[in-house]
Design a protein around this motif. Sequence first.
Motif, PDB file in Angstrom:
ATOM      1  N   PHE A 198       9.845  -6.394   3.010  1.00 33.65           N
ATOM      2  CA  PHE A 198      10.992  -7.089   3.297  1.00 33.65           C
ATOM      3  C   PHE A 198      11.816  -7.199   1.968  1.00 33.65           C
ATOM      4  CE2 PHE A 198       7.937  -8.750   6.607  1.00 33.65           C
ATOM      5  CZ  PHE A 198       8.835  -8.406   7.846  1.00 33.65           C
ATOM      6  N   ASP A 199      11.691  -6.054   1.322  1.00 33.18           N
ATOM      7  CA  ASP A 199      12.539  -5.859   0.377  1.00 33.18           C
ATOM      8  C   ASP A 199      13.755  -5.259   0.508  1.00 33.18           C
ATOM      9  OD1 ASP A 199      11.155  -3.598   0.616  1.00 33.18           O
ATOM     10  OD2 ASP A 199      10.445  -3.563  -1.272  1.00 33.18           O
ATOM     11  N   SER A 200      13.932  -4.998   1.870  1.00 32.90           N
ATOM     12  CA  SER A 200      15.072  -4.593   2.427  1.00 32.90           C
ATOM     13  C   SER A 200      15.864  -5.725   3.111  1.00 32.90           C
ATOM     14  CB  SER A 200      15.000  -3.608   3.604  1.00 32.90           C
ATOM     15  OG  SER A 200      13.960  -3.828   4.611  1.00 32.90           O
ATOM     16  N   GLY A 211       0.642  -1.313   0.053  1.00 24.88           N
ATOM     17  CA  GLY A 211       0.082  -0.037  -0.081  1.00 24.88           C
ATOM     18  C   GLY A 211       0.716   1.319   0.053  1.00 24.88           C
ATOM     19  N   HIS A 212       1.914   1.439   0.404  1.00 24.90           N
ATOM     20  CA  HIS A 212       2.838   2.472   0.691  1.00 24.90           C
ATOM     21  C   HIS A 212       2.861   3.490  -0.364  1.00 24.90           C
ATOM     22  CE1 HIS A 212       7.249   1.328   0.791  1.00 24.90           C
ATOM     23  NE2 HIS A 212       6.385   0.711  -0.158  1.00 24.90           N
ATOM     24  N   HIS A 213       2.969   2.882  -1.565  1.00 25.62           N
ATOM     25  CA  HIS A 213       3.156   3.809  -2.768  1.00 25.62           C
ATOM     26  C   HIS A 213       1.849   4.592  -3.051  1.00 25.62           C
ATOM     27  CE1 HIS A 213       7.323   2.738  -3.202  1.00 25.62           C
ATOM     28  NE2 HIS A 213       7.023   1.790  -3.405  1.00 25.62           N
ATOM     29  N   TRP A 251       9.846   0.323   7.100  1.00 23.44           N
ATOM     30  CA  TRP A 251      11.012   0.061   6.832  1.00 23.44           C
ATOM     31  C   TRP A 251      11.294  -0.915   5.372  1.00 23.44           C
ATOM     32  CZ3 TRP A 251      10.318  -3.317  11.652  1.00 23.44           C
ATOM     33  CH2 TRP A 251       9.837  -4.489  11.376  1.00 23.44           C
ATOM     34  N   ASP A 252      10.159  -0.535   4.522  1.00 22.28           N
ATOM     35  CA  ASP A 252      10.439  -1.166   3.170  1.00 22.28           C
ATOM     36  C   ASP A 252      11.637  -0.626   2.629  1.00 22.28           C
ATOM     37  OD1 ASP A 252       8.121  -2.469   0.817  1.00 22.28           O
ATOM     38  OD2 ASP A 252       9.654  -0.893   0.020  1.00 22.28           O
ATOM     39  N   VAL A 253      12.106  -1.092   1.643  1.00 23.75           N
ATOM     40  CA  VAL A 253      13.538  -0.688   0.877  1.00 23.75           C
ATOM     41  C   VAL A 253      12.952   0.661   0.189  1.00 23.75           C
ATOM     42  CG1 VAL A 253      13.690  -1.627  -1.244  1.00 23.75           C
ATOM     43  CG2 VAL A 253      15.660  -1.247   0.022  1.00 23.75           C
ATOM     44  N   HIS A 254      11.761   0.686  -0.230  1.00 23.21           N
ATOM     45  CA  HIS A 254      11.322   2.017  -1.097  1.00 23.21           C
ATOM     46  C   HIS A 254      10.728   2.823   0.049  1.00 23.21           C
ATOM     47  CE1 HIS A 254      11.334  -1.238  -3.873  1.00 23.21           C
ATOM     48  NE2 HIS A 254      12.001  -0.574  -4.546  1.00 23.21           N
ATOM     49  N   HIS A 255      10.647   4.327  -0.500  1.00 21.17           N
ATOM     50  CA  HIS A 255      10.012   5.238   0.172  1.00 21.17           C
ATOM     51  C   HIS A 255       8.569   5.182   0.170  1.00 21.17           C
ATOM     52  CE1 HIS A 255       8.640   9.734   0.893  1.00 21.17           C
ATOM     53  NE2 HIS A 255       9.133   9.146   1.754  1.00 21.17           N
ATOM     54  N   GLU A 289       4.170  -4.921   3.304  1.00 16.32           N
ATOM     55  CA  GLU A 289       4.276  -4.185   1.922  1.00 16.32           C
ATOM     56  C   GLU A 289       5.027  -5.079   1.008  1.00 16.32           C
ATOM     57  OE1 GLU A 289       2.840  -1.308   1.643  1.00 16.32           O
ATOM     58  OE2 GLU A 289       2.637  -0.476   3.448  1.00 16.32           O
ATOM     59  N   GLY A 290       6.161  -4.645   0.541  1.00 14.60           N
ATOM     60  CA  GLY A 290       7.047  -5.173  -0.372  1.00 14.60           C
ATOM     61  C   GLY A 290       7.839  -6.377   0.068  1.00 14.60           C
ATOM     62  N   GLY A 291       8.924  -6.798  -0.804  1.00 16.95           N
ATOM     63  CA  GLY A 291       9.600  -7.966  -0.393  1.00 16.95           C
ATOM     64  C   GLY A 291       9.400  -8.971  -1.547  1.00 16.95           C
ATOM     65  N   TYR A 292      10.532  -9.616  -2.216  1.00 17.10           N
ATOM     66  CA  TYR A 292      10.227 -10.430  -3.346  1.00 17.10           C
ATOM     67  C   TYR A 292      11.003 -11.626  -3.239  1.00 17.10           C
ATOM     68  CZ  TYR A 292       7.835  -6.027  -4.020  1.00 17.10           C
ATOM     69  OH  TYR A 292       7.038  -4.930  -3.820  1.00 17.10           O
ATOM     70  N   ASN A 293      11.902 -11.921  -2.184  1.00 17.01           N
ATOM     71  CA  ASN A 293      12.506 -13.089  -2.226  1.00 17.01           C
ATOM     72  C   ASN A 293      11.782 -13.907  -1.490  1.00 17.01           C
ATOM     73  OD1 ASN A 293      13.961 -15.061  -0.998  1.00 17.01           O
ATOM     74  ND2 ASN A 293      15.930 -14.522  -2.038  1.00 17.01           N
TER      75      ASN A 293
HETATM   76 ZN   LIG Z   1       9.172  -1.768  -1.627  1.00 18.26          ZN
END
Ligand SMILES: [Zn+2]
Length: 782
Positions: A269-271, A135-137, A176-180, A307-311
Amino acid sequence: MASRVGLVYDERMCAHENVDSDDHPEQPARITSIYQRLKAEGVVDRCVQVDAREATPAELSTVHTEDHISLMQELGHKSFGKKKRRRLQETFDSIYFNEGSAVAALLAAGSVIEVATQVAEGKLASGACVIRPPGHHAEADRPMGFCLLNNVAVAAHILAHEKTELGVKKVLIVDWDVHHGNGTQHMFWTDPQVMYFSVHRFDQGRFYPPGNDGNCTEVGGEEGKGYNINVPWPNKDYGDADYLAVWKYILMPVARQFNPDIVLISAGFDSARGDPLGRCNVTPGGYFQMTRQLMELANGRVVLALEGGYNLTSISESYLACMQAMLGDSPVLKVEHDLLPETFPVIKEVRKHLQMYWPILAEEPLPVPFTPAPSLASKSSTLQELEGMVIESLDEDQQWQTPPQPAIIPITDLIDLLSKLRAWDGSSDIVHDEPTSSTVITSDEKGKKIISSGELSFAGISGPEDIATVLQLSGADSSSFAGEGDGGAVEDEVATGRMEVESEFLRSPSGTMEGIVNTKAGKEEWNALGSTRKIVQNMDESRNELNASGIDSYRNVSSDLSSSEEASGAGDIVEPSYMWYACYGSNMWRPRFMCYIQGGKVEGMSRTCIGCRDKSPPLASEWLSIPSRLFFGHESTKMWGLGGVAFIDPVPEAGILTHVRIYKITMEQFNDVLSQENPGRVERSWMTGRHIAQLKKESRHFLDIFEDEWYGTVKYLGEKDGLPILTFTCPESHMKKFRSGEFGTFAPPESYRNVIVHGLVEDLGLTEEQAHDYVSSAILPK
Ligand SMILES: [Zn+2]
């Protein structure tokens, strides 16, 4: 009582799928993988199951426009054909739609609202949402970046502003998603009740979402100023230690003061280590710690929303770790402790923009982190070890104030030694009791070296002016000095001095060099005696020769100078008195040190050293360890390029061991090395036997020889075989500036680093890896 941790998961959220691409990273398997992992680990059974529900239009309208809400609902209608969806998705940035998109998006948003509400009500102690799409974007009026509805933002707004009966006045969103999270930032930009904190890759505005939104200058607007906090990483690879440092030095102090009633985590968890998009390095142990610390806020009322995270493996293990922290499990996961060199500069920059709103950040200067000596360091360590070695010790500002401890090597009586020591002293016919000297190296445009060396003594002046005079009289160019401590300020002074000396000289009556020197320090009377002038003139003649023949001609200059000295009776050649020169930087590599002794340069050095007057090689060399902190300071040098050069804290510190190589050389050579390390300095206060006696008496065993030079402080380390061991480093006044951040600390340039590694590998016998680890461990933040 077991804490009631809520968990929401619903397979209907898998309905949102990219029908055009099998390998879109935002895929249904993200949530099924996480859920399976939680189940296998028994976490699902330990949680309270919360049913997913769709968010209502009324709820969504708190942050989204009506048009956007309508669109999300219509997407699911049968009448909304494939073609139309495809046409529509092209109008957005990084978005796909299918017939399942609407239900998934509405369930994702509704689930966070539901769990957060139950936590706020006290039905649940904390909660976790295994949801997608993220959601955060998502902006108020449009989907973006795989995000359709801003799940966390809707929940935050409802708690802070709609369900006031729940008593939630302040919400902290930690992203803490790797994206803003551009959408979230915009939605609460002016809202002091919802603090948005994000740590993400920024890459100078080039990382997704591109632009300046994620910069640390973006602190919020109007009433919300100071309630928007961005920690922008400049590139990839940031990991546990970096994130935990951000927690310790930015997030947690501010969050404690903000004192939120609930914490919502935009948990991308894309960070995580292994993520193909983020390329960062947070391990499950790091996420465990980050979550556990957030549990200290708001009585543990924390809601985790994916939020994100793709592995798929990384996100499953990371999510599990967060839930174990929420369930109060003991930490068992390892945490990586290598801090990247840019971490503290970033933290410092963020604090700079925030401290007017959060004075707590300004109260304490950023401590310089303790980095374990290589013998103690390992690639990873247990959490307990980490806390002991890195995180907790980051606290210990007082490490810098550790009371002085005795030098490690017993000091024996120096009296006998001192009686043998004779400083360079060739001043019988000069006004001063101690002469001054200058050695200057310059180069022409083609890089050919022009070397001017002379011994000058003037009444009443010292320092750059002397050099300026030499330069003026010899016609040399002052633009280039060789040495590590080549600060620009000295050169500026020299340049100024040179200009003004020049004008004065032209007006001087020929033959008698008397007059006024105008310097930055003011006017000082001077007169140069005949003998000095003779030397200078001699140098002037030699210079043309040097232009033609390069550095090899230096020997001729030397002999010219010697003969000049003898002709004028200026100095006796003193017998060499030996000492041990201790070095901890590039001089540990013998070929590089020999440049200071014999002149020349090695690969990586951009300038040629003039060498010592006495070019005899050291009589002996050994290695020691000393309890002084090694670090790399200043932004750049002309010798090595961009990056810091090595210093040690003159005050010893328990638990620190720094490799030091000692060379047995003469006092005169030591003075000449000191002069080359502090180019441009000509002082009357050379190191002499008297200074050594004073150093021995000083409780801390160090003295400023050149008060404001990079390597202006000489430190006495003890004795070996009856001879003093001396090194030099920055003055204490500079240490204060390094500590306060006024002077920067930077990773060493590659060229400089390589020379140190050569020394440690070829001469001390470390492996390449050990040597590089050793250098890395000394890289400190600004
Ligand atoms: Zn992300």
